[in-house]
Design a protein around this motif. Structure first.
Motif, short mmCIF file in Angstrom:
data_model
loop_
_atom_site.label_atom_id
_atom_site.label_comp_id
_atom_site.label_asym_id
_atom_site.label_seq_id
_atom_site.Cartn_x
_atom_site.Cartn_y
_atom_site.Cartn_z
N ILE A 132 0.84 -1.20 0.00
CA ILE A 132 0.00 0.00 0.00
C ILE A 132 0.88 1.25 0.00
CG2 ILE A 132 -1.61 1.37 1.40
CD1 ILE A 132 -2.82 -1.36 2.31
N ARG A 133 1.90 1.26 0.85
CA ARG A 133 2.81 2.42 0.89
C ARG A 133 3.55 2.58 -0.43
NH1 ARG A 133 3.58 0.36 6.25
NH2 ARG A 133 5.46 -0.76 5.58
N GLN A 134 3.96 1.47 -1.06
CA GLN A 134 4.64 1.55 -2.35
C GLN A 134 3.70 2.14 -3.40
OE1 GLN A 134 5.97 -2.24 -3.90
NE2 GLN A 134 6.80 -1.33 -5.77
N THR A 135 2.44 1.70 -3.39
CA THR A 135 1.45 2.23 -4.32
C THR A 135 1.28 3.73 -4.13
OG1 THR A 135 0.27 0.12 -4.42
CG2 THR A 135 -0.97 2.09 -5.02
N GLU A 136 1.19 4.16 -2.89
CA GLU A 136 1.03 5.59 -2.61
C GLU A 136 2.24 6.38 -3.07
OE1 GLU A 136 -1.97 5.62 1.23
OE2 GLU A 136 0.19 5.48 1.61
N ASP A 137 3.42 5.82 -2.92
CA ASP A 137 4.63 6.51 -3.37
C ASP A 137 4.63 6.71 -4.88
OD1 ASP A 137 5.59 6.68 -0.79
OD2 ASP A 137 6.94 4.96 -0.97
N ILE A 138 4.20 5.68 -5.62
CA ILE A 138 4.19 5.78 -7.08
C ILE A 138 3.09 6.73 -7.55
CG2 ILE A 138 3.79 4.49 -9.22
CD1 ILE A 138 5.06 2.06 -7.81
N LEU A 139 1.91 6.62 -6.95
CA LEU A 139 0.79 7.46 -7.36
C LEU A 139 0.91 8.88 -6.82
CD1 LEU A 139 -2.27 5.06 -6.92
CD2 LEU A 139 -1.00 5.58 -9.01
N GLU A 140 1.76 9.06 -5.80
CA GLU A 140 1.94 10.37 -5.15
C GLU A 140 0.62 10.86 -4.57
OE1 GLU A 140 3.86 12.94 -7.98
OE2 GLU A 140 5.79 11.96 -7.70
N ARG A 141 -0.11 9.97 -3.93
CA ARG A 141 -1.38 10.32 -3.28
C ARG A 141 -1.75 9.22 -2.29
NH1 ARG A 141 -4.94 11.46 -7.94
NH2 ARG A 141 -2.98 11.64 -9.07
N ARG A 142 -2.53 9.59 -1.28
CA ARG A 142 -3.04 8.61 -0.33
C ARG A 142 -4.13 7.78 -0.99
NH1 ARG A 142 -2.17 10.32 4.91
NH2 ARG A 142 -2.72 8.19 5.50
N ILE A 143 -4.23 6.51 -0.59
CA ILE A 143 -5.27 5.65 -1.13
C ILE A 143 -6.10 5.07 0.01
CG2 ILE A 143 -3.73 5.06 -3.05
CD1 ILE A 143 -3.63 2.18 -1.87
N ALA A 144 -7.16 4.38 -0.36
CA ALA A 144 -8.00 3.68 0.62
C ALA A 144 -8.14 2.23 0.21
CB ALA A 144 -9.38 4.34 0.71
N ALA A 172 -0.45 0.37 7.64
CA ALA A 172 -0.26 1.16 6.41
C ALA A 172 -0.60 2.62 6.63
CB ALA A 172 -1.14 0.60 5.30
N ASP A 173 -1.35 2.92 7.69
CA ASP A 173 -1.84 4.27 7.96
C ASP A 173 -2.57 4.83 6.74
OD1 ASP A 173 -2.37 6.52 9.47
OD2 ASP A 173 -0.47 7.50 8.97
N CYS A 174 -3.52 4.04 6.22
CA CYS A 174 -4.26 4.45 5.02
C CYS A 174 -5.74 4.61 5.37
CB CYS A 174 -4.07 3.43 3.90
SG CYS A 174 -4.74 1.79 4.27
N TYR A 175 -6.52 4.97 4.37
CA TYR A 175 -7.94 5.19 4.55
C TYR A 175 -8.75 3.91 4.31
CZ TYR A 175 -6.76 10.16 4.46
OH TYR A 175 -6.23 11.39 4.72
N ARG A 282 -17.68 13.99 11.06
CA ARG A 282 -16.53 14.87 11.17
C ARG A 282 -15.42 14.06 11.80
NH1 ARG A 282 -18.87 17.57 8.05
NH2 ARG A 282 -19.83 19.61 8.37
N SER A 283 -14.26 13.99 11.16
CA SER A 283 -13.24 13.11 11.69
C SER A 283 -11.84 13.64 11.44
CB SER A 283 -13.36 11.73 11.04
OG SER A 283 -13.20 11.82 9.64
N THR A 284 -10.97 13.29 12.35
CA THR A 284 -9.55 13.40 12.10
C THR A 284 -9.09 12.04 11.60
OG1 THR A 284 -9.01 12.74 14.35
CG2 THR A 284 -9.24 15.10 13.92
N HIS A 285 -7.85 11.91 11.21
CA HIS A 285 -7.37 10.63 10.70
C HIS A 285 -7.38 9.60 11.82
CE1 HIS A 285 -5.49 7.87 8.03
NE2 HIS A 285 -4.43 7.71 8.82
#
Length: 292
Positions: A132-144, A172-175, A282-285
């Motif tokens: 998941i972190r590798q995907t986010e690095d390549i896409l340059e965005r957070r994913i869920a 992964a600290d993802c959504y 309403r939420s924080t991460h």
């Protein structure tokens, strides 16, 4: 004031999964009840010509999210970085709000849409979180990631499904892309309480949700086909999700036996009606609050 994760991505209200058969009707008019669309990028990356122009005319005027089918986040083969680079270009070109994928794996040869469950183990948590972190690095965005339906419990489990999902989200600290129908399907097929499962998820990570229909086999097994209307127990579970976490953006999925658009629009409108009964989330991460 806390902002919901969905607001980070500009999402709100009720949406519809866009299928090619719907394009001619939607080219004429998009009903006001549709606040956003979802597509599977595997079906649209590289599409040009007249169909590509029709698609672009919608993405220019409406909010879209991408929901992947075949990245195989949990698989053993290396991630398809060439596809991810094409995907990044696609997401950037159409200004998509968000990309999500299933918490599962696919066949190793090519891009297959069969989604298989991961073993509920600590090693699998570490493996998929790293990807998941590798995907986010390549896409340059957070994913869920989406909680997936499954029909056979993977052997060698060290935890239950809920603990596994929560562990991956934390590692992964993802959504979280919350599929309400998948909770219901798995609860029937594997014999657990869907409300207790739902309440055990971290509502503060939810970006948006799905409702859908499914097929019931004579054996009593439910198959997640997205080929029928959403049934009442799934609507009830969606209301429970809003009661627990606040109303979050939600869309209707339909992949087979696609009815005339007005029938799907009625389900989209029903989402909006249910959302109005509950305060917005309403939420924080990772921390959810229900705001008045």
């Amino acid at each position: 004031m806390y902002l919901s994760n969905s607001n980070i991505f500009g999402l709100s209200g009720a949406g519809l999964g866009l299928r090619r058969a719907m394009l001619p009707t939607l080219q004429v008019e998009v009903p006001d009840c549709i606040d956003f669309f979802e597509v599977s990028p595997e079906n649209w990356v590289g599409v040009g010509g007249h169909l590509g122009k029709q698609f672009r005319s919608l993405t220019e005027r409406h909010r879209f999210v991408a929901h992947g089918l075949a990245l195989s986040l949990g698989g053993p083969a290396p991630l398809d970085t060439a596809f991810l680079l094409d995907l990044k270009q696609f997401l950037d070109h159409h200004d998509f709000a968000l990309y999500t994928e299933h918490l599962s794996f696919c066949g190793d040869e090519g891009h297959l849409y069969d989604l298989y469950p991961l073993p509920f183990t600590e090693a699998a948590v570490k493996h998929v979180a790293a990807r998941i972190r590798q995907t986010e690095d390549i896409l340059e965005r957070r994913i869920a990631i989406e909680n997936a339906s499954y029909y056979v419990t993977p052997p060698g489990g060290e935890m239950d499904e809920l603990s596994f999902i929560n562990a991956v989200l934390e590692e992964a600290d993802c959504y979280l892309h919350l599929d309400v129908n998948n909770i219901y399907v798995n609860s029937v097929n594997h014999g657990y309480d869907p409300v207790a499962f739902l309440r055990g998820l971290p509502g503060g990570r939810i970006v948006y949700g799905h409702v859908a229909g499914h097929d019931l086999e004579p054996s009593g097994l439910i198959i997640d086909t997205h080929g029928q209307n959403t049934i009442e127990p799934v609507w009830d579970l969606l209301a429970e999700a809003y009661r627990s976490f606040g109303a979050f953006p939600t869309l209707v999925e339909r992949d087979s036996n696609i009815p005339p658009l007005p029938e799907l629009i009625a389900e989209v409108e029903r989402i909006g009606t249910v959302q109005k009964r509950y305060p917005l989330c309403r939420s924080t991460h990772g921390i959810s609050e229900v705001a008045a």
